[in-house]
Design an enzyme around this catalytic site. Structure first.
Site, mmCIF file in Angstrom:
data_model
loop_
_atom_site.group_PDB
_atom_site.id
_atom_site.type_symbol
_atom_site.label_atom_id
_atom_site.label_comp_id
_atom_site.label_asym_id
_atom_site.label_seq_id
_atom_site.Cartn_x
_atom_site.Cartn_y
_atom_site.Cartn_z
ATOM 1 N N GLU A 295 87.788 -41.327 -28.820
ATOM 2 C CA GLU A 295 88.988 -42.660 -28.679
ATOM 3 C C GLU A 295 88.372 -43.911 -28.587
ATOM 4 O OE1 GLU A 295 92.304 -44.190 -25.609
ATOM 5 O OE2 GLU A 295 90.425 -43.530 -25.027
ATOM 6 N N ASP B 127 87.340 -39.593 -24.076
ATOM 7 C CA ASP B 127 88.240 -40.586 -23.744
ATOM 8 C C ASP B 127 87.476 -41.970 -23.675
ATOM 9 O OD1 ASP B 127 90.665 -41.565 -22.452
ATOM 10 O OD2 ASP B 127 89.701 -41.603 -20.783
#
Length: 496
Positions: free
Chosen positions: A254, A228
């Site tokens: 990400e 993330d």
């Protein structure tokens, strides 16, 4: 027990190059010796990953056994399992889970034992498990509170890890340490994202705590990680954290593409696949407006090479911030776009299934204490409040299509505005009809002659088809009908 294969991914040589490159790093070179130890394992292009956003552990385990395994899904991504903040005064929003309090496995979705049981159930069903790894930051709360596992914490004090003030960045900009200038690399990676306490990932102690957390998950049988907020950490920091692991997990990151001069997703491709946000915007828009013919040259509109890209129509963020042209609310066109993602050769497909919502901050179905409610009942039915898009035949059966065509190239493109078709070599053929009328025609394919089940409109079970069947003649011609706002899909794994 993990099923990670041991082919070469990111190697120790790559990590060394990243560490030497520092903040001015370029994309790592691809010519790494194949005999170097691997720290990550590539996610294959034929592997379909479905994100069970905010689903509780017990429901995911059941779904792996009853649905994902039999359908041939390669992996399930699950929401962050670590202890997190609890925000009852804000209605237990979904994003509270992205604010870690400790690395104990005690979240609103279940405790450590429930998590371990889920991983074991998925493993037994042949489905790998990836977790959403929140390793860039801790919480954004400025006063002492208690997390989902009962541990107390403050903005820069986390006794259960433990972390203290000096384990975080304090960039000293703008009066609140928050990021303002997204073109300033140093600021993006050293200031705070929305007041979230920014971990000093260049610090050996912090790296050690993060490596220990990820290793604990691997020891429980987890197969991979979605990193993330990766752009907020230098790639060399992430590489160093992964290099400390015993094992070679599958990894995707990400990295949201910004404007000119901003940190680029291409900087992270040496670590694993990277989220290709342009894919969802482009493919989603074309299925929304019906101009499917524009997808013939899809790759020319994208940033990443196919081997580096994780593709998706929407994710949990774009579904809520209005950036996704299509979401579960759009019915048939959304399912068509998901089927296209599974049929097309570019990238590795990532699907989303989650919960329905009326407000972008809304959390999943929960009891009065904020604990997440089951997504399926004892009979395996999807319960109210969960969208279960992955169960739709147009999506579910295309997973087997993806596996059957493997890395076969794109061939035999046919396109006429709102109606397109294409082959995957001699392994499969798919057609899409974004009109309100049927599409009946002859399609040129590379398929061997025979009778095939249309898996987009029927199930292939024990050599039989519950839906339409179509014959491919000796010249490879397929005469078939595609339903209105629908899909046709045939492949060699569903030959009658």
């Amino acid at each position: 027990m993990s099923r990670r294969s041991r082919y070469t991914g990111v190697t120790i040589a790559t990590v060394s190059a990243l560490l030497l490159a520092g903040s001015a790093m370029a994309q790592p070179a691809a010519d790494i010796p194949s005999d170097e130890p691997s720290i990550t394992t590539p996610i294959g292009s034929s592997e379909a990953v479905v994100h069970f956003f905010q689903w509780p552990w017990e429901s995911i385990g059941r779904e792996c056994t009853d649905t994902l395994g039999p359908a041939g899904f390669g992996a399930v991504e699950v929401s962050a399992p670590q202890e997190h903040v609890v925000l009852p005064e804000q209605g237990y929003p979904w994003w509270q889970d992205y604010q870690p309090v400790s690395y104990q496995l005690d979240s609103r979705r279940g405790d450590r034992d429930a998590f371990a049981d889920m991983v074991a159930a998925c493993d037994a069903a042949g489905v790998e498990v990836y977790i959403d790894a929140v390793i860039n930051h801790m919480t954004g709360l400025g006063s002492r509170s208690t997390g989902s596992g009962g541990n107390t914490f403050d903005h820069y004090e986390y006794p259960a890890v433990p972390y203290g003030y000096n384990d975080f960045h304090h960039c000293g900009r703008h009066g609140d340490d928050d990021i303002r200038d997204w073109a300033d690399r140093w600021e993006v990676q050293n200031c705070e994202l929305l007041n979230l306490a920014d971990l000093a990932t260049e610090n050996d102690y912090v790296r050690g705590r993060l490596t220990a957390y990820l290793q604990d998950l691997l020891n429980l049988g987890v197969d991979g990680f979605r990193i993330d907020a990766a752009k907020h950490m230098p790639a060399e920091d992430i590489a160093a954290i992964l290099a400390g692991l015993d094992g070679s997990p599958k990894v995707f990151l990400e990295v949201i593409e910004g404007g000119p001069g901003e940190i680029s997703p291409t900087e992270y491709t040496g670590l694993g696949r990277v989220t290709e946000f342009r894919y969802g915007y482009e493919v989603g828009a074309r299925f929304a407006d019906g101009n499917l013919g524009a997808l013939q040259n899809l790759e020319s509109h994208l940033l990443l090479e196919s081997a580096d890209a994780m593709t998706f129509i929407d994710n949990h963020d774009t579904q809520r911030n209005g950036q996704a042209p299509l979401t579960y609310r759009d019915g048939a066109r959304y399912r068509m776009a998901q089927a296209f993602n599974l049929a097309h050769a570019y990238g590795a497909p990532h699907l989303l299934t989650g919960f329905t919502f009326d407000d972008h901050d809304q959390g999943p179905p929960a009891d009065s204490t904020g604990m997440t409610l089951s997504a399926v009942d004892e009979a395996g039915n999807c319960l109210s409040g969960w969208d279960c898009v992955h169960r739709e035949r147009t999506v579910l059966n295309m997973v087997a299509f993806r596996s059957a065509v493997g890395d076969a190239p794109m061939t035999d493109w046919w396109g006429d505005g709102s109606q397109i078709g294409f082959g995957r070599g001699d392994r499969g053929y798919a057609a899409f009809n974004a009109t309100d009328g049927e599409l009946s025609r002859e399609f040129t394919t590379g398929l061997p002659p025979g009778v095939y089940c249309d898996v987009a409109n029927g199930d292939y079970l024990n050599g039989r088809c519950t839906g339409p069947t179509y014959e491919v003649d000796d010249s490879g011609t397929l005469t078939a009908t595609v339903p209105p706002n629908g899909v046709l899909a045939v492949h060699v794994g569903a030959k009658i």
